[in-house]
Design an enzyme around this catalytic site. Structure first.
Site, PDB file in Angstrom:
ATOM      1  N   ASP A 152       0.834  -1.204   0.000  1.00  0.00           N
ATOM      2  CA  ASP A 152       0.000   0.000   0.000  1.00  0.00           C
ATOM      3  C   ASP A 152       0.876   1.265   0.000  1.00  0.00           C
ATOM      4  O   ASP A 152       1.609   1.526   0.955  1.00  0.00           O
ATOM      5  CB  ASP A 152      -0.873  -0.077   1.256  1.00  0.00           C
ATOM      6  CG  ASP A 152      -1.937   1.007   1.314  1.00  0.00           C
ATOM      7  OD1 ASP A 152      -1.900   1.924   0.484  1.00  0.00           O
ATOM      8  OD2 ASP A 152      -2.790   0.926   2.209  1.00  0.00           O
ATOM      9  N   GLY A 199      -5.407   3.550  -7.605  1.00  0.00           N
ATOM     10  CA  GLY A 199      -5.663   3.773  -9.027  1.00  0.00           C
ATOM     11  C   GLY A 199      -4.919   4.951  -9.621  1.00  0.00           C
ATOM     12  O   GLY A 199      -5.135   5.313 -10.785  1.00  0.00           O
ATOM     13  N   ASP A 200      -3.994   5.543  -8.853  1.00  0.00           N
ATOM     14  CA  ASP A 200      -3.281   6.731  -9.343  1.00  0.00           C
ATOM     15  C   ASP A 200      -2.469   6.424 -10.611  1.00  0.00           C
ATOM     16  O   ASP A 200      -2.002   5.311 -10.806  1.00  0.00           O
ATOM     17  CB  ASP A 200      -2.300   7.248  -8.278  1.00  0.00           C
ATOM     18  CG  ASP A 200      -3.030   7.900  -7.109  1.00  0.00           C
ATOM     19  OD1 ASP A 200      -4.266   8.018  -7.178  1.00  0.00           O
ATOM     20  OD2 ASP A 200      -2.359   8.256  -6.126  1.00  0.00           O
ATOM     21  N   ASP A 220     -10.749   3.996  -1.126  1.00  0.00           N
ATOM     22  CA  ASP A 220     -11.360   2.990  -0.254  1.00  0.00           C
ATOM     23  C   ASP A 220     -12.885   2.943  -0.345  1.00  0.00           C
ATOM     24  O   ASP A 220     -13.551   3.977  -0.342  1.00  0.00           O
ATOM     25  CB  ASP A 220     -10.980   3.273   1.207  1.00  0.00           C
ATOM     26  CG  ASP A 220      -9.510   3.000   1.459  1.00  0.00           C
ATOM     27  OD1 ASP A 220      -8.776   2.705   0.494  1.00  0.00           O
ATOM     28  OD2 ASP A 220      -9.097   3.081   2.625  1.00  0.00           O
TER      29      ASP A 220
HETATM   30  C1  GLA Z   1      -5.418   2.305   2.919  1.00  0.00           C
HETATM   31  C2  GLA Z   1      -5.933   1.207   2.046  1.00  0.00           C
HETATM   32  C3  GLA Z   1      -6.948   0.374   2.817  1.00  0.00           C
HETATM   33  C4  GLA Z   1      -6.300  -0.184   4.070  1.00  0.00           C
HETATM   34  C5  GLA Z   1      -5.707   0.936   4.899  1.00  0.00           C
HETATM   35  C6  GLA Z   1      -4.904   0.401   6.064  1.00  0.00           C
HETATM   36  O1  GLA Z   1      -6.405   3.230   3.234  1.00  0.00           O
HETATM   37  O2  GLA Z   1      -6.506   1.708   0.864  1.00  0.00           O
HETATM   38  O3  GLA Z   1      -7.461  -0.675   2.016  1.00  0.00           O
HETATM   39  O4  GLA Z   1      -5.306  -1.091   3.687  1.00  0.00           O
HETATM   40  O5  GLA Z   1      -4.868   1.763   4.120  1.00  0.00           O
HETATM   41  O6  GLA Z   1      -4.270   1.400   6.810  1.00  0.00           O
END
Ligand code: GLA
Length: 395
Positions: A152, A199-200, A220
């Site tokens: 992430d 998606g950036d 999200d």
């Molecule tokens: C981002 C991601 C989420 C999750 C959180 C965890 O917001 O997009 O799916 O993994 O981090 O901190």
């Protein structure tokens, strides 16, 4: 003689390197030949996820019938991490006393274990990220028996902000994803690689080249019809970027979390199936109602999602709140979703000829599990508010 030996050794090395490279590519595809199915801790548990709740999910995935319906991965999202030891090895925090033992437990259920990190110094929830420790972390995951990594972006944006221009920032991001790809491959353990950077920079155009088996196409999701619909219906046009081993990921499921009604959750499942999306349940599997189990384990809907041809579907028409989406299936039929985005019931007039069918078509309703027999085109369907009529249509 010495020269010959040298040549033989070089040739062997070259072949080994080549076959390792080829194996990696083949592995990348076969690792996720179909969109990954499983569970992820984030949507329901957030920072409350711990060893006991993960074990409970694994047990429930088996007892609910989800494993037998195809769900495999038990994915721990953010907040499992502690700091590093003196040698730089990532530690688990007190919620996860023994990650290797947890992986063994999950594997003993016939399931696989996933984990989460960030290419930045910190994860989104401000836990320890992998920056500068990529190889070490990949080796730790492999030693624990991890089968899936969600990586992430979050903390890496601090580095990207320092770049002189967008191109340089983009390169920092790509290099970071490539670094972890190579680290994972070098462990020799098959680990599904899930890119998460919302998606950036049109990730679908380059996600495969950095080794991604799947990539988030969006920010999200939340457990509301408006959020799910905004994400799901905005996926039009992305079909050509997905295929075996590399999938568009419109985010984890919210089915069973309580913020949507049954019609809305059917829309969620149907749309994700047409999109060939990963099906990662995001609810507490240990407290599911029979209705939630039925939504998550409808085999005919799952069969659409997991269709072996791996062709993502797309929007066919949008007339006001009525949208028709279709997906080509490997047996020559099509999955057709007739969606009503309005909150009260509407009639939808569907032209099957415009989808390449001629004369009458045969249709099966995948939610009522009833054959509708031969129907003419155009045909009028009653679609519940925020709901869907989800069909398998053949000539
Ligand atoms: C981002 C991601 C989420 C999750 C959180 C965890 O917001 O997009 O799916 O993994 O981090 O901190």
């Amino acid at each position: 003689m010495k020269l010959n030996m040298f040549r033989v050794n070089s040739l062997a090395l070259a072949l080994a390197t080549l076959s390792f490279g080829q194996l990696s590519l083949a592995q990348q595809e076969s690792l996720a030949a179909r969109p990954p199915m499983g569970w992820n801790s984030w949507n329901h548990f957030r920072n409350k996820v711990d060893d006991a709740s993960v074990r409970a999910q694994a047990e429930a995935m088996v007892s609910s019938g989800m494993r037998d319906a195809g769900y495999t991965y038990i994915n721990i999202d953010d907040t499992w991490e502690a700091k590093r030891d003196a040698n730089g090895v990532i530690q688990t925090n007190s919620k996860f006393p023994d990650m290797k033992a947890l992986a063994d437990f999950v594997h003993s259920k016939g399931l696989k274990l996933g984990i989460y990190s960030s290419p930045g110094a910190q994860t989104c929830a401000h836990f320890e990220g992998s920056l500068g420790h990529e190889l070490q972390d990949a080796q730790t995951y492999a030693a624990w028996g991890i089968d899936y990594l969600k990586y992430d972006l979050c903390g890496l944006r601090d580095q990207m902000k320092l770049a002189p221009d967008h191109e340089a920032a983009h390169k920092i991001m790509l290099d970071a994803y490539i670094k972890m790809r190579d680290a994972l491959r070098s462990t020799g353990r098959p680990i599904v690689y899930s890119l998460c950077q919302y998606g950036d920079d049109a990730v679908w155009e380059w996600g495969t080249t950095v080794g991604g088996n799947l990539w988030c196409t969006t920010g999200d999701i939340s457990d509301k019809y408006s959020s799910m619909a905004e994400i799901g219906f905005s996926q039009a046009g992305l079909a050509r970027f997905a295929g075996r081993g590399h999938w568009n990921d419109p985010d984890m499921l919210e089915v069973g979390n309580g913020g949507m009604n049954t019609e809305e959750y059917r829309t969620h499942m149907s749309l994700w199936a047409i999109l060939a999306a990963p099906l990662l349940a995001g609810n507490d599997l240990s407290t599911m109602t029979p209705e939630t189990v039925a939504l998550l384990t409808n085999r005919e809907v799952i069969a659409v999602d997991q269709d072996p041809a791996g062709k993502q579907g797309d929007r066919v028409t949008a007339e006001g709140p009525i949208e028709v989406w279709a997906r080509q299936l490997s047996d020559g039929s099509k999955a057709v979703g007739i969606f009503n985005r309005h909150d009260s019931p509407l009639k939808a007039h569907v032209d099957f000829h415009a989808m390449g069918f001629s004369d009458n078509v045969k249709a099966r309703d995948l939610w009522t599990k009833k054959d509708l027999g031969s129907i003419s085109s155009p045909h009028t369907f009653d679609v519940p508010g925020h709901g869907v009529v989800f069909l398998k249509v053949s000539q």
